[in-house]
Design a protein around this motif. Structure first.
Motif, PDB file in Angstrom:
ATOM      1  N   ALA A 146       0.816  -1.222   0.000  1.00 51.35           N
ATOM      2  CA  ALA A 146       0.000   0.000   0.000  1.00 51.35           C
ATOM      3  C   ALA A 146       0.847   1.268   0.000  1.00 51.35           C
ATOM      4  CB  ALA A 146      -0.936   0.009   1.203  1.00 51.35           C
ATOM      5  N   TYR A 147       2.160   1.137  -0.224  1.00 53.70           N
ATOM      6  CA  TYR A 147       3.008   2.329  -0.184  1.00 53.70           C
ATOM      7  C   TYR A 147       2.560   3.368  -1.207  1.00 53.70           C
ATOM      8  CZ  TYR A 147       7.170   5.290  -0.496  1.00 53.70           C
ATOM      9  OH  TYR A 147       8.041   6.366  -0.527  1.00 53.70           O
ATOM     10  N   HIS A 148       2.026   2.929  -2.331  1.00 56.56           N
ATOM     11  CA  HIS A 148       1.637   3.861  -3.387  1.00 56.56           C
ATOM     12  C   HIS A 148       0.465   4.745  -2.985  1.00 56.56           C
ATOM     13  CE1 HIS A 148      -1.254   0.602  -3.882  1.00 56.56           C
ATOM     14  NE2 HIS A 148      -2.003   1.412  -4.600  1.00 56.56           N
ATOM     15  N   GLU A 149      -0.142   4.474  -1.837  1.00 58.67           N
ATOM     16  CA  GLU A 149      -1.248   5.316  -1.377  1.00 58.67           C
ATOM     17  C   GLU A 149      -1.097   5.677   0.106  1.00 58.67           C
ATOM     18  OE1 GLU A 149      -4.861   3.167  -2.009  1.00 58.67           O
ATOM     19  OE2 GLU A 149      -4.226   1.413  -0.854  1.00 58.67           O
ATOM     20  N   THR A 150       0.149   5.734   0.570  1.00 61.50           N
ATOM     21  CA  THR A 150       0.406   5.942   1.994  1.00 61.50           C
ATOM     22  C   THR A 150       1.356   7.107   2.221  1.00 61.50           C
ATOM     23  OG1 THR A 150       0.104   3.592   2.475  1.00 61.50           O
ATOM     24  CG2 THR A 150       1.317   4.885   4.099  1.00 61.50           C
ATOM     25  N   ALA A 151       1.074   7.880   3.259  1.00 61.98           N
ATOM     26  CA  ALA A 151       2.000   8.887   3.759  1.00 61.98           C
ATOM     27  C   ALA A 151       2.304   8.568   5.218  1.00 61.98           C
ATOM     28  CB  ALA A 151       1.410  10.285   3.640  1.00 61.98           C
ATOM     29  N   LEU A 152       3.582   8.473   5.530  1.00 62.52           N
ATOM     30  CA  LEU A 152       4.040   8.237   6.899  1.00 62.52           C
ATOM     31  C   LEU A 152       4.662   9.522   7.428  1.00 62.52           C
ATOM     32  CD1 LEU A 152       4.899   6.478   9.368  1.00 62.52           C
ATOM     33  CD2 LEU A 152       6.945   5.871   8.062  1.00 62.52           C
ATOM     34  N   ILE A 153       4.111  10.027   8.512  1.00 61.23           N
ATOM     35  CA  ILE A 153       4.625  11.240   9.146  1.00 61.23           C
ATOM     36  C   ILE A 153       5.351  10.854  10.425  1.00 61.23           C
ATOM     37  CG2 ILE A 153       3.992  13.404  10.281  1.00 61.23           C
ATOM     38  CD1 ILE A 153       1.600  13.569   8.395  1.00 61.23           C
ATOM     39  N   ILE A 154       6.589  11.272  10.548  1.00 58.21           N
ATOM     40  CA  ILE A 154       7.359  11.056  11.778  1.00 58.21           C
ATOM     41  C   ILE A 154       7.615  12.423  12.405  1.00 58.21           C
ATOM     42  CG2 ILE A 154       9.527  10.254  12.776  1.00 58.21           C
ATOM     43  CD1 ILE A 154       9.694   8.167  10.592  1.00 58.21           C
ATOM     44  N   SER A 155       7.151  12.584  13.642  1.00 60.34           N
ATOM     45  CA  SER A 155       7.373  13.849  14.342  1.00 60.34           C
ATOM     46  C   SER A 155       7.693  13.565  15.797  1.00 60.34           C
ATOM     47  CB  SER A 155       6.131  14.741  14.249  1.00 60.34           C
ATOM     48  OG  SER A 155       5.021  14.129  14.885  1.00 60.34           O
ATOM     49  N   TYR A 156       8.447  14.454  16.394  1.00 64.46           N
ATOM     50  CA  TYR A 156       8.740  14.383  17.821  1.00 64.46           C
ATOM     51  C   TYR A 156       7.716  15.223  18.569  1.00 64.46           C
ATOM     52  CZ  TYR A 156      13.250  12.227  16.699  1.00 64.46           C
ATOM     53  OH  TYR A 156      14.234  11.384  16.260  1.00 64.46           O
ATOM     54  N   ASP A 157       7.455  14.886  19.829  1.00 60.07           N
ATOM     55  CA  ASP A 157       6.405  15.620  20.539  1.00 60.07           C
ATOM     56  C   ASP A 157       6.913  16.918  21.152  1.00 60.07           C
ATOM     57  OD1 ASP A 157       7.878  14.435  22.575  1.00 60.07           O
ATOM     58  OD2 ASP A 157       6.280  13.103  23.235  1.00 60.07           O
ATOM     59  N   GLU A 158       8.126  16.912  21.691  1.00 55.87           N
ATOM     60  CA  GLU A 158       8.703  18.112  22.297  1.00 55.87           C
ATOM     61  C   GLU A 158      10.214  18.064  22.136  1.00 55.87           C
ATOM     62  OE1 GLU A 158      10.480  16.873  24.793  1.00 55.87           O
ATOM     63  OE2 GLU A 158       9.293  15.320  25.757  1.00 55.87           O
ATOM     64  N   VAL A 159      10.912  19.082  22.660  1.00 60.70           N
ATOM     65  CA  VAL A 159      12.322  19.273  22.302  1.00 60.70           C
ATOM     66  C   VAL A 159      13.274  18.357  23.056  1.00 60.70           C
ATOM     67  CG1 VAL A 159      11.886  21.662  21.660  1.00 60.70           C
ATOM     68  CG2 VAL A 159      12.695  21.151  23.967  1.00 60.70           C
ATOM     69  N   GLY A 160      12.805  17.714  24.122  1.00 56.48           N
ATOM     70  CA  GLY A 160      13.663  16.774  24.816  1.00 56.48           C
ATOM     71  C   GLY A 160      14.857  17.394  25.511  1.00 56.48           C
ATOM     72  N   GLY A 161      14.802  18.688  25.787  1.00 53.35           N
ATOM     73  CA  GLY A 161      15.910  19.345  26.475  1.00 53.35           C
ATOM     74  C   GLY A 161      16.948  19.946  25.555  1.00 53.35           C
ATOM     75  N   TYR A 162      16.777  19.781  24.241  1.00 58.31           N
ATOM     76  CA  TYR A 162      17.725  20.376  23.286  1.00 58.31           C
ATOM     77  C   TYR A 162      17.220  21.734  22.817  1.00 58.31           C
ATOM     78  CZ  TYR A 162      20.464  16.116  23.086  1.00 58.31           C
ATOM     79  OH  TYR A 162      21.267  15.055  23.411  1.00 58.31           O
ATOM     80  N   GLY A 163      18.136  22.661  22.589  1.00 60.95           N
ATOM     81  CA  GLY A 163      17.791  24.037  22.293  1.00 60.95           C
ATOM     82  C   GLY A 163      17.501  24.294  20.835  1.00 60.95           C
TER      83      GLY A 163
END
Length: 612
Positions: free
Chosen positions: A272-289
């Motif tokens: 199903a890759y031809h009809e799929t979008a995968l979004i990868i996101s982090y929720d918060e900064v984790g202490g990095y500036g």
């Protein structure tokens, strides 16, 4: 990373003390060797540090920590109020999988956390569109209960603050009402990162309720891999990883890379890759500036500004917060692009709304979302070129499987995702290394360093509404807008190069007007002259042409439309052109020529990073 808004930012904020936001303040208590700290590579000493710093805890990510670092918009106290390790960074050799995934498809460099805070409020916003703060649609009068931090014990921390459980409507409930299939894929060890479990309606759902079966069940990540391989994923999948693979300190970025690679490969190798979008996101900064002061609503905007209930900073924007890693894997985002639009966790909601409407599901709109976010956060559509899919798969670097108990060489042989895996990477890292914190490189060499020199050389093609923060080229028909040199009087056009590396073709866009707008003046990176209203090059910003720069979408490029056109017409390279309305734009077709055209096809824009 090259070609993104990073250490080479030509629009970096300069504060009243003359320092940029790359030059973070230090106190004499921290060091007598310097008064400022510039970004520094956490593994600058080499040796075994690349292994030891995998379990580093760089800093805090709470409401208090984020607002203290923000410092009223100066964004200059990461090293003082958080830690100096907040101002360290990892490079490609430290996290090659992350680089390969982000650069293989499309990375967003202006994606922000939804709230200046920690995990729970950001994830609640991600799955419901609101924190239920005063002024939002669900809590107009401020008598409702909001969440701002990681407090999830029954009851309220104080009146109307962090009251658990939550009661407003979540996104999956909208999907369920519309007949959209959905599933949360999680193991029993989910780091308490499934925000749906914080809501009363999910806690009270019976065993056969869709809220329980799809939102609060623990069917495991192995089930996701199986469904992806069989082409039986639901319309919307939500993936919650285990704590040990979350990259949250002290858990290892290398183990998180393994999880990301497993998920990406399951999707791109599935039918199903031809009809799929995968979004990868982090929720918060984790202490990095982050050096970029967050884009947020004007003071007083309903649902966006509150009186800090912790009594720390007075009236403050609730968000969006600092920028986060964000990338989209799909055939329509393949190719190493950078998406530059202002976005936050609401953007994923907005994208799903647009996608569902395109599939015939009408009026699935979160009524809880702040009107300002709905208007000003990207819906992500321009990250995609739906007319030109690319199904090729880029190379993703090898990464070792996470360490576990009870398997040969303490490594698992296959995909694992449950608590029975007994991941021990963080424990082994902490046991093996006396400390994960190398000495901070205080002193003149760091304090006077040029952060731009830290960036790899290269480029990325731009997608989406343009924002500040990068050197850019404008190219069309094999030619680029060019400042031909010191003796040049007018902007001209010269042939492009494969690497887009000519300093004469490099420009910096400076925003004109309100934040989030599309009006810019363009300044040459060669001699810092502006393109003027007559297309001459000028030293004076008040003589600069103001361009409206618009992404035409579908791979058509960007229209570069001059705003300051007189009724007599537009002069280009000394030649009078016809009368020009708002729907006309600049174009080039051969060397030395610039003309006015209807913007059916625009300039290809590249974000470039070169040290010359």
């Amino acid at each position: 990373m090259p070609g993104v808004r990073g250490f080479a930012d030509p629009n970096v904020q300069i504060n009243p003390d003359g320092r940029t936001t790359f030059q973070q303040l230090l106190t004499p208590k921290q060091t007598k060797l310097a008064t400022q700290l510039t970004p520094w590579h956490i593994n600058y000493l080499g040796g075994t540090w690349p292994q030891a710093t995998q379990c580093l805890s760089a800093g805090e990510n709470s409401w208090e920590a984020m607002h203290l670092a923000l410092n009223g918009g100066l964004t200059n106290k990461w090293a003082i109020t958080n830690t100096p390790y907040s101002w360290s960074y990892l490079n490609r050799s430290d996290i090659p999988v992350h680089f390969d995934i982000a650069e293989g498809w499309t990375v967003g460099d202006m994606y922000q956390e939804g709230v200046l805070g920690a995990t729970s409020p950001n994830r609640v916003l991600w799955m419901s569109g609101t924190l239920n703060n005063p002024g939002t649609p669900n809590n107009i009068d401020g008598e409702g209960d909001m969440i701002l931090d990681n407090h999830s014990s029954p009851g309220c921390e104080r009146p109307h603050l962090n009251c658990f459980p939550f009661t407003w409507k979540t996104l999956p409930e909208y999907w369920q009402d519309a007949g959209v299939t959905w599933q949360v894929y999680q193991d029993a060890d989910n780091f308490e990162d499934n925000p749906l479990a914080y809501f009363d309606q999910y806690q009270r759902a019976n065993e056969d309720s869709p809220l329980n079966l799809h939102g609060n069940s623990y069917i495991g990540l192995d089930q996701f891999y199986e469904d992806a391989a069989n082409g039986t994923l639901p319309q919307i999948s939500i993936i919650i990883g285990p704590a040990e693979l979350s990259e949250h300190s002290p858990y290892l970025p290398g183990d998180g890379a393994w999880l990301q690679k497993q998920v990406v490969e399951a999707v791109v190798n599935g039918p199903a890759y031809h009809e799929t979008a995968l979004i990868i996101s982090y929720d918060e900064v984790g202490g990095y500036g982050d050096h970029v002061t967050p884009f947020h609503a004007p003071k007083g905007t309903p649902g966006e500004w509150i009186d800090d209930p912790y009594g720390l900073v007075g009236e403050t924007p609730i968000g969006p917060g600092f920028r986060l890693p964000f990338y989209i894997i799909s055939p329509w985002t393949r190719g190493g692009h950078v998406f530059t639009e202002h976005a936050d966790h609401n953007s994923q909601i907005l994208f799903i709304e647009e996608w569902l409407e395109a599939t015939g599901k009408k009026n699935i709109r979160s009524k809880e979302m702040s009107p300002w976010r709905r208007e000003h956060m990207s819906n992500l559509l321009y990250a995609f070129d739906f007319e030109h899919p690319d199904y090729s798969i880029p190379h993703i670097a090898h990464v070792d499987s996470p360490l576990t108990y009870g398997s040969p060489n303490t490594r698992p042989s296959g995909r694992l995702g449950s608590t029975s895996s007994n991941y021990i990477g963080a424990a082994m890292c902490q046991a093996k290394h006396r400390t994960s914190k190398p000495p901070v490189p205080y002193g003149p060499q760091n304090a006077n360093a040029n952060p731009a020199k830290l960036v790899e050389e290269g480029f990325k093609q731009v997608r989406g509404s343009l924002t500040e923060g990068r050197y850019i080229t404008f190219e069309m028909n094999g030619f680029a807008l060019t400042n031909a040199g010191w003796s040049a009087m007018h902007v001209t056009s010269t042939p492009t190069s494969p690497r887009h590396d000519s300093v004469y073709q490099r420009w910096v866009a400076h925003l004109v007007g309100d934040a989030g707008g599309d009006l810019f003046v363009l300044r040459s990176a060669f001699d810092w002259r502006y393109i003027s209203r007559s297309q001459q090059l000028t030293d004076f910003v008040d003589m600069a042409e103001v361009f409206r720069i618009v992404d035409l979408g579908a791979g058509k490029g960007y229209a570069l439309m001059p705003r300051g056109v007189s009724q007599d017409g537009l002069t280009l390279n000394g030649q009078r052109k016809g009368r020009m309305g708002g729907g006309l734009a600049l174009g080039v077709s051969r060397e030395g020529e610039i003309f006015v055209t209807v913007p059916k096809e625009g300039f290809m824009v590249f974000s470039v990073t070169y040290h010359s």
